[in-house]
Design an enzyme around this catalytic site. Structure first.
Site, PDB file in Angstrom:
ATOM      1  N   SER A  53      21.779-104.588  37.660  1.00  0.00           N
ATOM      2  CA  SER A  53      21.561-103.142  37.683  1.00  0.00           C
ATOM      3  C   SER A  53      22.176-102.517  36.454  1.00  0.00           C
ATOM      4  O   SER A  53      23.403-102.342  36.356  1.00  0.00           O
ATOM      5  CB  SER A  53      22.136-102.543  38.973  1.00  0.00           C
ATOM      6  OG  SER A  53      21.602-101.262  39.180  1.00  0.00           O
ATOM      7  N   ASN A  90      23.683-111.506  43.474  1.00  0.00           N
ATOM      8  CA  ASN A  90      22.761-112.648  43.376  1.00  0.00           C
ATOM      9  C   ASN A  90      23.515-113.945  43.072  1.00  0.00           C
ATOM     10  O   ASN A  90      22.943-115.024  43.248  1.00  0.00           O
ATOM     11  CB  ASN A  90      21.694-112.368  42.311  1.00  0.00           C
ATOM     12  CG  ASN A  90      22.238-112.397  40.897  1.00  0.00           C
ATOM     13  OD1 ASN A  90      22.280-113.440  40.256  1.00  0.00           O
ATOM     14  ND2 ASN A  90      22.691-111.263  40.383  1.00  0.00           N
ATOM     15  N   SER A 121      33.658-107.881  38.824  1.00  0.00           N
ATOM     16  CA  SER A 121      32.191-107.948  38.865  1.00  0.00           C
ATOM     17  C   SER A 121      31.611-109.088  38.021  1.00  0.00           C
ATOM     18  O   SER A 121      30.390-109.144  37.850  1.00  0.00           O
ATOM     19  CB  SER A 121      31.601-106.610  38.404  1.00  0.00           C
ATOM     20  OG  SER A 121      32.000-106.335  37.085  1.00  0.00           O
ATOM     21  N   ASP A 127      44.435 -99.495  44.866  1.00  0.00           N
ATOM     22  CA  ASP A 127      44.180-100.873  44.423  1.00  0.00           C
ATOM     23  C   ASP A 127      43.754-101.656  45.659  1.00  0.00           C
ATOM     24  O   ASP A 127      44.470-101.668  46.669  1.00  0.00           O
ATOM     25  CB  ASP A 127      45.453-101.472  43.811  1.00  0.00           C
ATOM     26  CG  ASP A 127      45.151-102.790  43.113  1.00  0.00           C
ATOM     27  OD1 ASP A 127      44.438-103.645  43.710  1.00  0.00           O
ATOM     28  OD2 ASP A 127      45.610-102.972  41.977  1.00  0.00           O
ATOM     29  N   LYS A 172      31.831-113.262  46.918  1.00  0.00           N
ATOM     30  CA  LYS A 172      30.814-112.405  47.535  1.00  0.00           C
ATOM     31  C   LYS A 172      30.281-113.071  48.815  1.00  0.00           C
ATOM     32  O   LYS A 172      29.964-112.387  49.796  1.00  0.00           O
ATOM     33  CB  LYS A 172      29.690-112.128  46.557  1.00  0.00           C
ATOM     34  CG  LYS A 172      30.120-111.315  45.325  1.00  0.00           C
ATOM     35  CD  LYS A 172      30.547-109.907  45.688  1.00  0.00           C
ATOM     36  CE  LYS A 172      30.800-109.061  44.458  1.00  0.00           C
ATOM     37  NZ  LYS A 172      31.205-107.681  44.771  1.00  0.00           N
ATOM     38  N   ARG A 211      15.695-113.122  31.656  1.00  0.00           N
ATOM     39  CA  ARG A 211      16.107-113.342  33.050  1.00  0.00           C
ATOM     40  C   ARG A 211      16.115-112.034  33.836  1.00  0.00           C
ATOM     41  O   ARG A 211      15.680-111.980  34.984  1.00  0.00           O
ATOM     42  CB  ARG A 211      17.495-113.992  33.060  1.00  0.00           C
ATOM     43  CG  ARG A 211      18.120-114.079  34.440  1.00  0.00           C
ATOM     44  CD  ARG A 211      19.495-114.740  34.413  1.00  0.00           C
ATOM     45  NE  ARG A 211      20.149-114.577  35.694  1.00  0.00           N
ATOM     46  CZ  ARG A 211      20.858-113.507  36.036  1.00  0.00           C
ATOM     47  NH1 ARG A 211      21.050-112.515  35.177  1.00  0.00           N
ATOM     48  NH2 ARG A 211      21.401-113.435  37.230  1.00  0.00           N
ATOM     49  N   ASP A 259      39.005 -95.692  42.978  1.00  0.00           N
ATOM     50  CA  ASP A 259      39.106 -96.790  42.016  1.00  0.00           C
ATOM     51  C   ASP A 259      40.595 -96.899  41.723  1.00  0.00           C
ATOM     52  O   ASP A 259      41.396 -96.181  42.317  1.00  0.00           O
ATOM     53  CB  ASP A 259      38.285 -96.493  40.742  1.00  0.00           C
ATOM     54  CG  ASP A 259      37.816 -97.780  40.051  1.00  0.00           C
ATOM     55  OD1 ASP A 259      38.689 -98.610  39.697  1.00  0.00           O
ATOM     56  OD2 ASP A 259      36.599 -97.965  39.894  1.00  0.00           O
ATOM     57  N   TYR A 310      33.393-116.074  41.510  1.00  0.00           N
ATOM     58  CA  TYR A 310      32.906-114.711  41.772  1.00  0.00           C
ATOM     59  C   TYR A 310      31.838-114.727  42.880  1.00  0.00           C
ATOM     60  O   TYR A 310      31.941-113.991  43.877  1.00  0.00           O
ATOM     61  CB  TYR A 310      32.359-114.133  40.466  1.00  0.00           C
ATOM     62  CG  TYR A 310      31.535-112.876  40.624  1.00  0.00           C
ATOM     63  CD1 TYR A 310      32.104-111.690  41.079  1.00  0.00           C
ATOM     64  CD2 TYR A 310      30.172-112.870  40.304  1.00  0.00           C
ATOM     65  CE1 TYR A 310      31.329-110.539  41.218  1.00  0.00           C
ATOM     66  CE2 TYR A 310      29.400-111.733  40.434  1.00  0.00           C
ATOM     67  CZ  TYR A 310      29.983-110.565  40.895  1.00  0.00           C
ATOM     68  OH  TYR A 310      29.212-109.436  41.036  1.00  0.00           O
TER      69      TYR A 310
HETATM   70  P1  NAI Z   1      32.230-102.720  37.205  1.00  0.00           P
HETATM   71  O1  NAI Z   1      33.089-103.861  36.811  1.00  0.00           O
HETATM   72  O2  NAI Z   1      31.698-101.821  36.144  1.00  0.00           O
HETATM   73  O3  NAI Z   1      32.965-101.826  38.302  1.00  0.00           O
HETATM   74  C1  NAI Z   1      33.819-102.335  39.275  1.00  0.00           C
HETATM   75  C2  NAI Z   1      34.909-101.345  39.532  1.00  0.00           C
HETATM   76  O4  NAI Z   1      35.812-101.928  40.485  1.00  0.00           O
HETATM   77  C3  NAI Z   1      35.731-100.987  38.274  1.00  0.00           C
HETATM   78  O5  NAI Z   1      35.727 -99.597  38.064  1.00  0.00           O
HETATM   79  C4  NAI Z   1      37.112-101.525  38.586  1.00  0.00           C
HETATM   80  O6  NAI Z   1      38.172-100.694  38.095  1.00  0.00           O
HETATM   81  C5  NAI Z   1      37.116-101.578  40.102  1.00  0.00           C
HETATM   82  N1  NAI Z   1      38.093-102.555  40.581  1.00  0.00           N
HETATM   83  C6  NAI Z   1      38.255-103.837  40.158  1.00  0.00           C
HETATM   84  N2  NAI Z   1      39.306-104.390  40.757  1.00  0.00           N
HETATM   85  C7  NAI Z   1      39.841-103.446  41.574  1.00  0.00           C
HETATM   86  C8  NAI Z   1      40.945-103.409  42.443  1.00  0.00           C
HETATM   87  N3  NAI Z   1      41.755-104.464  42.602  1.00  0.00           N
HETATM   88  N4  NAI Z   1      41.176-102.265  43.116  1.00  0.00           N
HETATM   89  C9  NAI Z   1      40.379-101.188  42.970  1.00  0.00           C
HETATM   90  N5  NAI Z   1      39.321-101.155  42.153  1.00  0.00           N
HETATM   91  C10 NAI Z   1      39.053-102.278  41.456  1.00  0.00           C
HETATM   92  O7  NAI Z   1      31.034-103.355  38.030  1.00  0.00           O
HETATM   93  P2  NAI Z   1      29.612-102.705  38.383  1.00  0.00           P
HETATM   94  O8  NAI Z   1      28.593-103.267  37.473  1.00  0.00           O
HETATM   95  O9  NAI Z   1      29.743-101.260  38.520  1.00  0.00           O
HETATM   96  O10 NAI Z   1      29.341-103.363  39.819  1.00  0.00           O
HETATM   97  C11 NAI Z   1      29.725-102.710  41.007  1.00  0.00           C
HETATM   98  C12 NAI Z   1      29.708-103.712  42.142  1.00  0.00           C
HETATM   99  O11 NAI Z   1      28.409-104.268  42.250  1.00  0.00           O
HETATM  100  C13 NAI Z   1      30.662-104.888  41.939  1.00  0.00           C
HETATM  101  O12 NAI Z   1      31.221-105.230  43.193  1.00  0.00           O
HETATM  102  C14 NAI Z   1      29.767-106.002  41.443  1.00  0.00           C
HETATM  103  O13 NAI Z   1      30.278-107.263  41.800  1.00  0.00           O
HETATM  104  C15 NAI Z   1      28.458-105.686  42.148  1.00  0.00           C
HETATM  105  N6  NAI Z   1      27.305-106.154  41.415  1.00  0.00           N
HETATM  106  C16 NAI Z   1      26.894-105.526  40.266  1.00  0.00           C
HETATM  107  C17 NAI Z   1      25.784-105.952  39.581  1.00  0.00           C
HETATM  108  C18 NAI Z   1      25.245-105.244  38.381  1.00  0.00           C
HETATM  109  O14 NAI Z   1      24.192-105.648  37.894  1.00  0.00           O
HETATM  110  N7  NAI Z   1      25.883-104.196  37.868  1.00  0.00           N
HETATM  111  C19 NAI Z   1      25.044-107.152  40.031  1.00  0.00           C
HETATM  112  C20 NAI Z   1      25.570-107.745  41.240  1.00  0.00           C
HETATM  113  C21 NAI Z   1      26.645-107.246  41.898  1.00  0.00           C
HETATM  114  C1  15L Z   2      26.499-109.613  38.674  1.00  0.00           C
HETATM  115  O1  15L Z   2      26.893-109.928  39.791  1.00  0.00           O
HETATM  116  C2  15L Z   2      27.353-108.885  37.722  1.00  0.00           C
HETATM  117  O2  15L Z   2      28.204-107.970  38.374  1.00  0.00           O
HETATM  118  C3  15L Z   2      26.596-108.142  36.639  1.00  0.00           C
HETATM  119  O3  15L Z   2      27.509-107.857  35.597  1.00  0.00           O
HETATM  120  C4  15L Z   2      25.380-108.897  36.117  1.00  0.00           C
HETATM  121  O4  15L Z   2      25.768-109.846  35.225  1.00  0.00           O
HETATM  122  C5  15L Z   2      24.536-109.463  37.268  1.00  0.00           C
HETATM  123  O5  15L Z   2      25.285-110.089  38.287  1.00  0.00           O
HETATM  124  C6  15L Z   2      23.462-110.450  36.807  1.00  0.00           C
HETATM  125  O6  15L Z   2      23.329-111.503  37.432  1.00  0.00           O
HETATM  126  O7  15L Z   2      22.742-110.153  35.859  1.00  0.00           O
END
Ligand code: NAI
Ligand code: 15L
Length: 269
Positions: free
Chosen positions: A171, A117, A80, A56, A145, A179, A39, A141
């Site tokens: 998740s 999604n 995200s 990064d 993806k 939703r 990270d 965003y």
């Molecule tokens: P989060 O925002 O909590 O974690 C993302 C991580 O990526 C953070 O720790 C951040 O520091 C790191 N990051 C951001 N920009 C960066 C960069 N330039 N270089 C290195 N690291 C960087 O998001 P979360 O919820 O953990 O999601 C993880 C992945 O799953 C993301 O790609 C998100 O788009 C995807 N996702 C998550 C969903 C959810 O429900 N949590 C739903 C759909 C997709």
């Molecule tokens: C995403 O892609 C986001 O990373 C997460 O924060 C949620 O909002 C999720 O979708 C969602 O659609 O609920």
């Protein structure tokens, strides 16, 4: 009892300090001998069987070092949520390119890409879609993806790098609203899904929706049977409590009409 095979020696988890990265940090140790965590910051000290390589995603040299010597990648890193295009461009678009090109140079054969999604957020909540439906991103965003999914296809067609594009729903420990009763993916099912993606014999370039076994769903995973993901959790156990604490949706509100929910209204910034 389920068994999780250690299919890879050194597995890289990007975005390891984020919400899902934190949930996966312990769980993914069952899939490998060594878990490399990356990270930008916030990972603390390496625990047994862990390595930490800060990077990064927008920095090609740092990503190259991050990817060197790994056998497979679970790519969770990046922005995200909806955000200004300039920021999405660096972390998600340039970042994904840096990751795939480093994977090509270093001979990585399989990647699990955290798609979303929101690639298909402008389909209606009254529709059921599958992986062959064209993308309908609901913002920059979701668009980033969709780019990641196409980038993965290019690197499969040209270089044979297999990718599971996991369109994660929502998740979190529990569904937060009505939703999410349709979109919820438990952390354990997320791990089961990633395990299936890492261990299925032939993955190719695949798209799979990341959802638990929820009674209400907008997504059909029949195109992804070869991955072998069988969810064991369900949002249904939370339904009564979610209905009790939330109001009925306003059916004229785009957030209630479209699958992307409030993301379809986020911005412009
Ligand atoms: P989060 O925002 O909590 O974690 C993302 C991580 O990526 C953070 O720790 C951040 O520091 C790191 N990051 C951001 N920009 C960066 C960069 N330039 N270089 C290195 N690291 C960087 O998001 P979360 O919820 O953990 O999601 C993880 C992945 O799953 C993301 O790609 C998100 O788009 C995807 N996702 C998550 C969903 C959810 O429900 N949590 C739903 C759909 C997709
Ligand atoms: C995403 O892609 C986001 O990373 C997460 O924060 C949620 O909002 C999720 O979708 C969602 O659609 O609920």
């Amino acid at each position: 009892m389920e068994t999780t095979h250690k299919t890879h020696h050194r597995l890289l988890l990007t975005g390891a300090a984020g919400g899902l990265g934190t949930a996966l940090r312990e769980r993914l140790k069952a899939n490998c001998e060594v878990l490399r965590l990356s990270d930008r910051t916030g990972l603390g000290a390496a625990q047994p069987r862990e390595e930490i390589v800060l990077a990064d995603l927008s920095n090609a040299d740092e990503v190259d070092t991050m990817v060197r010597d790994v056998d497979a990648i679970v790519h969770m890193g990046g922005i995200s949520v909806e955000a200004p295009f300039a920021a999405i461009l660096q972390a998600n678009i340039l970042g994904a390119y840096h990751l795939y090109d480093a994977a090509r140079r270093h001979g990585v054969r399989r990647i699990v890409f955290a798609s979303s999604n929101h690639v298909t957020g402008f389909y209606k909540q009254s529709e059921t879609i599958h992986a062959d439906h064209p993308p309908r991103p609901d913002g920059f965003y979701g668009l980033s993806k969709a780019f990641g999914e196409d980038l993965a296809r290019l690197y499969f067609d040209r270089y044979g790098i297999e990718t599971a594009c996991v369109r994660i729903g929502s998740s979190f420990p529990e569904p937060r609203d009505r939703r999410m009763l349709a979109t919820w993916l438990s952390f354990d099912d997320l791990h089961r899904l990633i395990t299936a993606c890492l261990s299925t014999p032939v993955l190719g370039h695949s798209i799979v929706f990341g959802m638990s076994n929820n009674a209400v769903t907008w997504w059909d995973n029949s195109r992804a049977r070869h991955i072998g993901f069988v969810p064991r959790d369900s949002s249904d156990v939370f339904r009564e409590a979610v209905y009790a604490r939330t109001q009925a949706p306003d059916l004229s509100d785009p957030a209630a009409i479209y699958q992307g929910g409030a993301f379809v209204k986020a911005g412009p910034f």
